[in-house]
Enzyme design. Structure first.
Site, PDB file in Angstrom:
ATOM      1  N   LYS A  52      -6.640   9.751   8.093  1.00 10.52           N
ATOM      2  CA  LYS A  52      -6.231   9.370   9.446  1.00 10.52           C
ATOM      3  C   LYS A  52      -5.165  10.335   9.978  1.00 10.52           C
ATOM      4  O   LYS A  52      -5.206  10.737  11.140  1.00 10.52           O
ATOM      5  CB  LYS A  52      -5.707   7.921   9.448  1.00 10.52           C
ATOM      6  N   GLN A  96      -2.203  -0.469   6.999  1.00 13.55           N
ATOM      7  CA  GLN A  96      -3.320  -0.231   6.074  1.00 13.55           C
ATOM      8  C   GLN A  96      -3.501  -1.458   5.171  1.00 13.55           C
ATOM      9  O   GLN A  96      -2.556  -1.890   4.516  1.00 13.55           O
ATOM     10  CB  GLN A  96      -3.038   1.033   5.247  1.00 13.55           C
ATOM     11  N   ASP A 119      -6.026  -1.212  15.882  1.00 14.46           N
ATOM     12  CA  ASP A 119      -7.019  -1.665  14.896  1.00 14.46           C
ATOM     13  C   ASP A 119      -7.739  -2.918  15.392  1.00 14.46           C
ATOM     14  O   ASP A 119      -8.723  -3.343  14.789  1.00 14.46           O
ATOM     15  CB  ASP A 119      -6.323  -1.998  13.565  1.00 14.46           C
TER      16      ASP A 119
END
Ligand code: NAD
Length: 291
Positions: A52, A96, A119
């Protein structure tokens, strides 16, 4: 059979994001910023975060990774997210997953400013997505929808079976398909007879984490198969949840692993962060006009 090439579609999206970043820089003096919070030392999670960070760099984003030991407390993580919520250089925040067991994941996700929730995991965005309202949408299912769009795959009236019902993959996937008027069946570990469902489906989308779960005799001739699963075999090979060799010959379209849904997830993360930065830039411009 046609392969759905996630790698090249991902590149196309990233090239577009890169050109839009240039516009933002020139016209608004703004650089999109993404903050990643990672807890513990799980090698797979660190590999994802590195990918990422690299992708952010490629498109010209500012990115920062907060790497924390798994001894960190929930309050300390909340403090870092609150700091990022208030940081004007950060337009996207992602945590994460998975987090260590002493941390309440839902509580952490709820602390993220929904405007920076790139997200799409915050309940505010999930609720809006289910209601078919504009929202940030989880990157993996969003990437699958982008594939359908790119390959002109019609969803209205289609029988779609989603295998796997997690909050980050299966459930949002099913909602997005329903919003496009597909007839959606969600299956999971407690489903009595998986094959009975998949065999009748026009489209099978699987995100489970079990190699070769979907076999040749489980899909009908001409079906479209989307493989979200990512599994590392003992011999080091990366495979999905579909027995690709045998299933692919029956399909009209299929995604490979690697090179299918995986690269799309990163592209959608970049796209969501760009959209967030553009919204913040617009808000700033409107405030300046009002002054
Ligand atoms: P998860 O463990 O949270 O959920 C797995 C789901 O699969 C659950 O709903 C469970 O009930 C179901 N399931 C498990 N075994 C099953 C079986 N035998 N039959 C039917 N259903 C079964 O996992 P997740 O986070 O949703 O991830 C699923 C898979 O997708 C993993 O392989 C993961 O690596 C992959 N993934 C890929 C991407 C990507 O970018 N391609 C992104 C996220 C997750």
């Amino acid at each position: 059979m046609q392969l759905i090439d996630g790698k090249s579609l991902s590149k196309k999206v990233q090239d577009f994001v890169k050109s839009e970043v240039e516009v933002l820089k020139t016209e608004q003096g703004m650089v999109p910023g993404l903050a990643v919070v990672i807890v513990g030392d799980d090698p797979a999670s660190h590999a994802y975060v590195s990918m990422k960070e690299k992708a952010c760099k490629n498109v010209g984003f500012y990115s920062i990774a907060h790497k924390m030991p798994d001894t960190i407390t929930q309050d300390e993580i909340i403090a870092i997210i609150t700091m990022m919520n208030n940081n004007p250089h950060i337009h996207g925040i992602l945590v994460q997953l998975p987090l260590p067991s002493h941390i309440d994941t839902n509580k952490i996700l709820e602390v993220i400013d929904p405007k920076k929730d790139v997200d799409g995991f915050h309940a505010y965005n999930v609720g809006r997505m289910v209601s078919n309202l504009e929202s940030f949408v989880a990157c993996t299912p969003l990437g699958v929808m982008k594939m359908f769009e790119e390959y002109n795959i019609e969803l209205e009236g289609k029988d779609v079976v989603v295998v796997g019902a997690s909050n980050i993959v299966g459930k949002p996937m099913a909602s997005l398909l329903l919003n496009k008027n597909a007839t959606v069946t969600i299956t999971h570990i407690y489903t009595k007879d998986l094959k009975q469902h998949t065999l009748n489906a026009d489209i099978v989308i699987v995100g489970v984490g079990v190699p070769s779960l979907i076999k040749e005799d489980m899909v009908k001739e001409g079906a479209i198969v989307i493989d979200i699963g990512i599994n590392r075999l003992d011999d080091g090979r990366l495979v999905g949840d579909v027995d690709f060799e045998k299933v692919s010959s029956k399909c009209s379209y299929i995604t490979p692993v690697p090179g299918g849904v995986g690269p799309m997830t990163i592209a959608m993360l970049l796209q969501n962060t760009l959209i967030s930065a553009q919204a913040f830039a617009q808000e700033k411009a409107e405030l300046n006009e009002a002054d």
